[in-house]
Design a protein around this motif. Structure first.
Motif, PDB file in Angstrom:
ATOM      1  N   VAL B 219      -6.008  95.223  26.662  1.00  0.00           N
ATOM      2  CA  VAL B 219      -5.816  95.246  25.211  1.00  0.00           C
ATOM      3  C   VAL B 219      -4.383  94.855  24.870  1.00  0.00           C
ATOM      4  CG1 VAL B 219      -5.976  96.645  23.152  1.00  0.00           C
ATOM      5  CG2 VAL B 219      -7.413  97.158  25.105  1.00  0.00           C
ATOM      6  N   LEU B 220      -4.222  93.825  24.062  1.00  0.00           N
ATOM      7  CA  LEU B 220      -2.881  93.433  23.616  1.00  0.00           C
ATOM      8  C   LEU B 220      -2.620  94.094  22.270  1.00  0.00           C
ATOM      9  CD1 LEU B 220      -2.408  89.642  24.361  1.00  0.00           C
ATOM     10  CD2 LEU B 220      -1.219  91.577  25.366  1.00  0.00           C
ATOM     11  N   ASP B 221      -1.983  95.244  22.349  1.00  0.00           N
ATOM     12  CA  ASP B 221      -1.699  95.967  21.112  1.00  0.00           C
ATOM     13  C   ASP B 221      -0.398  95.431  20.531  1.00  0.00           C
ATOM     14  OD1 ASP B 221      -0.975  97.924  19.160  1.00  0.00           O
ATOM     15  OD2 ASP B 221      -2.256  99.371  20.200  1.00  0.00           O
ATOM     16  N   MET B 222      -0.391  95.151  19.233  1.00  0.00           N
ATOM     17  CA  MET B 222       0.795  94.622  18.556  1.00  0.00           C
ATOM     18  C   MET B 222       2.033  95.435  18.887  1.00  0.00           C
ATOM     19  SD  MET B 222       1.513  92.061  16.897  1.00  0.00           S
ATOM     20  CE  MET B 222       0.461  90.978  17.788  1.00  0.00           C
ATOM     21  N   ARG B 223       1.864  96.725  18.929  1.00  0.00           N
ATOM     22  CA  ARG B 223       3.005  97.597  19.154  1.00  0.00           C
ATOM     23  C   ARG B 223       3.640  97.344  20.509  1.00  0.00           C
ATOM     24  NH1 ARG B 223       0.123 103.113  17.659  1.00  0.00           N
ATOM     25  NH2 ARG B 223      -1.562 101.913  18.602  1.00  0.00           N
TER      26      ARG B 223
END
Lengths: 691, 249
Positions: B219-223
């Protein structure tokens, strides 16, 4: 020359500090920004399905969900650690989607603490782990928030222990739990049946227990069951789900049926508290009005579980024992009037015979015990049941005595998902040939056609009404059969005016219906799946098959928003090394056959050795006996050695592969790099020399 | 601090890259990295025992390996130049400090990327043994690359503060360790008696491990992306300030 910088550029220390501060602030600011993520996994493991999101968004009440998880469990069994973090993460995602209506908490109940007591009270199942015997927990508890009402039955729910084999339904189970907690009222199930599913109403008068069908007794824990035998009852009771079991229609196919004799008296029997009993003096034939009411119910996005049967064993049995007596129930039931417009039919002249799944019975004659499958009694195991549908995924084995087959026409508008499928070793049987059950006769003529039959299916979609002309109008037939006289006409109007208060007629579905259709009704009768005993008024039941669970799962599943129904099994994310598994399986097959051969030889040898020593056998000459004995012993030792060798070989192939892989990865690329470095170095040296 | 000129950055970049491949150090580094990470994967990471066609047993070691190996690359970024006196030469060229900092950083980052790319046989292996989730693996590689950039940026800053490469190395390792482990229970447990839960959570959020965990799962989380991005930018700014300090000495 460096310019003498008179710029008011801050000293480098300030710049550094400034950069750090900005960094911290940026990250603080972004910390609350959840939901901006790109799920790159192939199965979109970390994204909630649309259905789940909608359920969460439209929750009417607030609920509190608590995960009781002992960290020690994860430390001892890593598989649980992975699963637990998955559960926690999903709880977080659900909470995010709920806009504050779902609050979550995670608690590690220490042994002998107040929290542990609370966990146990709430239904968490402790499992002893390790020597100390301390119990670990891994369960979920949910309750509606804030109203101080901790009545577990009303919306409170629990999963006592989260089994890893249910992992692919995690999203469904959690969403369902939340939905139920937010909609705490027990759903109403209206039961339509020609059979005495609620038990013998006369039993109460005789001081005996009514013995309702145990499947319904189980369902009663979750649903508010009531008996419906007329359109008025359906309108009045306004159920959420219909449960139709072997209905009796006015115009029957084949058998002549009498109406049930004595009037029903509405008194619940002993041992069956709370189940609604039929009313007084009612006829349990499903008349036109009721059929119409059901049709309209389904068109309004209704849910139903329908059990129809081309050959009802118990009724047929009655015919055997008491020929000539009018039957209280029909031998076959169908709802063609409703099903056909959907493109579905269950032929009433076909019983599915499945030899591979046939229940093993004693097909022997007098005193003989010959085990043979009885093809008419289909006993599907887990592989025959849909694994992605939550209703059937965890079922192990069921029994469908003399089921029919569900046929779907090519232009059917509905979506049909098979739930129970026969094997390919099937053929159609003539129901009448089952009147006197004879397994061997059927096996003799058995010729499979390789076409797996659908025995139960989920049917959903938008359909058209089966009553295009609107509600049925009762025509009062006057004694001389002539409906045209004025009398008859006024009687007709009168009846029409006194008819059931139907809601406005609709010709097309306003909402998708969802029906679980099963081509057998016998399966719900106790004798085929559970032993029920009465100990002084207490009902003690021991299920030996999953028929009852199937009913409850089905009703549970149908009870819920359509969003909930759209949730399916998600991949668990477990991806084992298939190639190694293949090798292991191949090696095992090879090993097994060799092992069996060696074991047989071993047994033979041992028998022969024993025979040699048998004092009753013909004595052999002393010397001869000795050599033979020596020979046998030698061969025995050899055989045992061979067995051990085969055992060792089993792992050999896998270990070779593993070593090769390790070698290639650890030394392969580095070697290439070293080689490249050397070559490059040599090349440059040559360049320098040339230059 | 001056503005960046792409062509200047490219000049420095090319110069640096050429420098990497003409010294034995680069090859030694790559070989050590590959052997170490593969060994860890198979012997420490229970690669076969887990029976899962993923690269978790591989990626979980990246942060820890980076702590030790990346400062080794970073330490020579600036300390060597300062020590060898070539830095004055560098800074009289018609380019800004920022150009130099970015050019050197990008070259080192690209070099690390090449080392990472050379682990591809492992990815192929896992596809041979089963059906892995290649989307998740791709995300993990991107995340690891981003994380390597973070470590590099920290090392680059420390390296510009001293002329002694060894000191630069040791201090970089220490700081990288703090950044990595601030999410672990060790540190959190040590601090929590003194500060509130909010601070502990915040500090945990500033750790490399926390931000890499999600990426490792696909998962590429923006944070997480913003975390690494802002970290790199912040430390490059610091590096530029440090180099400027030398310039004006």
């Amino acid at each position: 020359m460096a310019k003498i910088s008179k710029k008011r550029a801050p000293s480098w220390g300030f710049q550094v500090l400034g950069a750090v501060v900005v960094f911290v602030l940026v990250n603080l600011g972004v910390a609350s920004l959840s939901g901006l993520r790109l799920d790159l996994t192939e199965d979109r493991l970390f994204t909630l399905s649309e259905g789940a999101k909608r359920v969460l968004e439209t929750m009417p009440n607030s609920v509190q969900m608590t995960l009781y998880y002992s960290k020690r469990l994860g430390e001892e069994v890593p598989a649980f650690a992975t699963y637990a973090s998955r559960v926690e993460e999903m709880m977080g995602e659900l909470a995010d989607a709920s806009d504050g209506k779902l609050s979550i908490a995670v608690i590690d109940p220490e042994p002998f603490s107040v929290l542990e007591d609370e966990a146990v009270e709430r239904g968490m199942q402790g499992v002893p782990l390790g020597d100390a015997g301390d119990e670990v927990y891994f369960g979920l508890y949910i309750e509606p928030k804030g109203d101080g009402n901790s009545d577990v039955d009303l919306g409170g729910g629990a999963i006592p222990f989260l089994q890893t084999d249910r992992a692919s339904f995690l999203e469904y189970d959690l969403t369902k739990m939340i939905w139920r907690a937010a909609h705490p009222e027990k759903a109403k199930v209206g039961v339509v049946s020609s059979k005495e599913v609620f038990g013998d109403p006369m039993a109460g008068m005789r001081g005996q227990p009514a013995n309702p069908w145990y499947a319904l007794v189980q369902a009663q824990d979750f649903f508010d069951l009531s008996y419906i035998n007329s359109a008025e009852a359906l309108i009045e009771k306004d159920p959420d789900i219909l449960l139709i079991i072997h209905p009796k229609l006015p115009a029957e196919v084949g058998e002549s049926v009498g109406e049930s004799g004595a009037p029903r008296i509405g008194a619940p029997g002993i041992g069956a508290p709370g189940i609604g009993a039929p009313g007084i003096g009612e006829n349990d034939v499903m008349d036109e009005n009721l059929l119409y009411a059901i049709d309209q119910f389904l068109l309004r996005g209704g849910r139903a579980m329908i059990f129809l049967d081309p050959w009802n064993e118990t009724t047929a049995g009655i015919r055997n024992t008491a020929p000539g007596v009018p039957l209280p129930y029909p031998i076959a039931s169908n709802l063609d009037r409703l099903l056909n417009p959907w493109g579905i039919t269950i032929p009433s002249d076909v019983v599915v015979g499945d030899r591979a799944l046939g229940r093993l019975v004693n097909a022997g004659g007098e005193g003989q015990l010959i085990s043979a499958p009885y093809p008419a009694w289909v006993q599907p195991k887990a592989e025959a049941m849909a694994q992605e549908d939550s209703v059937t995924a965890v079922l192990q084995e069921m029994l469908l005595p003399s089921p029919g087959k569900i046929l779907v026409s090519g232009d059917a508008q509905v979506t049909v998902s098979p739930l129970i499928t026969s094997s390919m070793d099937v053929m159609d049987l003539d129901p009448e040939s089952l009147q006197v059950p004879d397994p061997r006769k059927i096996l003799d003529i058995f010729e499979p056609d390789g076409d797996a039959r659908i025995l139960a299916a989920r049917i959903s979609g938008l359909v058209s009404t089966a009553f295009p002309d609107g509600p049925p109008v009762d025509i009062a037939v006057n004694p001389n059969g002539d409906p045209d006289t004025e009398e008859a006409a006024s009687a007709q109007t009168q009846t029409a005016q006194q008819g059931p208060a139907f809601p406005p007629h609709i010709a097309e579905s306003t909402d998708a219906m969802n029906v679980i259709l099963v081509a057998d009704a016998d399966m719900l009768e106790d004798r085929y799946w559970v032993t029920v005993q009465n100990f002084f008024g207490q009902t003690v039941a021991q299920p030996f098959l999953d028929n009852g669970t199937f009913l409850v799962n089905g009703l549970e599943n149908l009870n819920g928003s359509s969003d909930l129904l759209s949730l399916r099994a998600r991949r668990t994310g477990s991806r084992p090394f298939e190639r190694i598994d293949e090798i292991r399986r191949a090696a095992e097959t090879e090993f097994r056959s060799e092992e069996q051969a060696l074991q047989r030889r071993l047994a033979e040898l041992e028998a022969q050795m024993a025979a040699l020593e048998d004092p009753n056998a013909a004595p052999t000459a002393g010397e001869e006996a000795e050599t033979t004995a020596a020979q046998y012993t030698a061969e025995l030792v050899q055989t045992r050695q061979a067995l051990r060798q085969v055992n060792a070989n089993l792992r050999r192939d896998i270990e070779t592969l593993e070593s090769q892989i390790r070698l290639v990865n650890i030394l392969g690329t580095p070697s290439i790099v070293v080689l490249a470095a050397i070559l490059f170095g040599l090349y440059r040296r040559r360049q320098k020399r040339v230059a | 601090m001056g503005f960046l000129s792409p062509s200047s950055v490219m000049t420095i970049f090319k110069r640096e890259m050429a420098g990497y491949f003409t010294t034995p150090l680069a090859y030694i580094f790559i070989v050590v990295f590959l052997v170490a990470i593969s060994s860890f994967t198979f012997y420490l990471g229970a690669f076969f025992d887990r029976d899962q066609a993923d690269l978790q047993s591989f990626f979980q070691f990246h942060p820890w390996l980076y702590i030790v190996l990346i400062p080794a690359i970073a330490m020579r970024l600036w300390a060597e130049e300062i020590n060898g006196g070539t830095i004055e030469l560098l800074l009289t060229l018609p380019l800004t400090t920022a150009d130099a900092v970015l050019g050197k950083f990008l070259a080192a980052w690209a070099f690390t990327g090449i080392a990472l790319a050379l682990t591809a046989p492992l990815w192929i292996t896992v596809n041979f043994l089963g059906t892995p989730d290649n989307g998740a693996i791709l995300a993990s590689y991107l995340g690891s690359f981003l994380m390597a950039g973070g470590y590099l940026a920290i090392g680059s800053f420390i390296s510009a503060l001293t002329r002694n490469q060894v000191i630069a190395f040791v201090i970089s390792v220490a700081i990288c360790f703090v950044f990595t482990a601030s999410g672990s229970t060790l540190i959190a447990g040590a601090i929590s008696p003194f500060v509130g839960d909010g601070i502990v959570t915040f500090i945990r959020g500033l750790s490399f491990l926390e931000n890499f965990q999600d990426i490792m799962r696909g998962v590429l989380d923006m944070r997480d992306v913003i975390y690494f991005g802002s970290l790199i930018i912040a430390f490059l700014v610091c590096t530029t300030a440090a180099v400027n300090r030398i310039k004006h000495q």
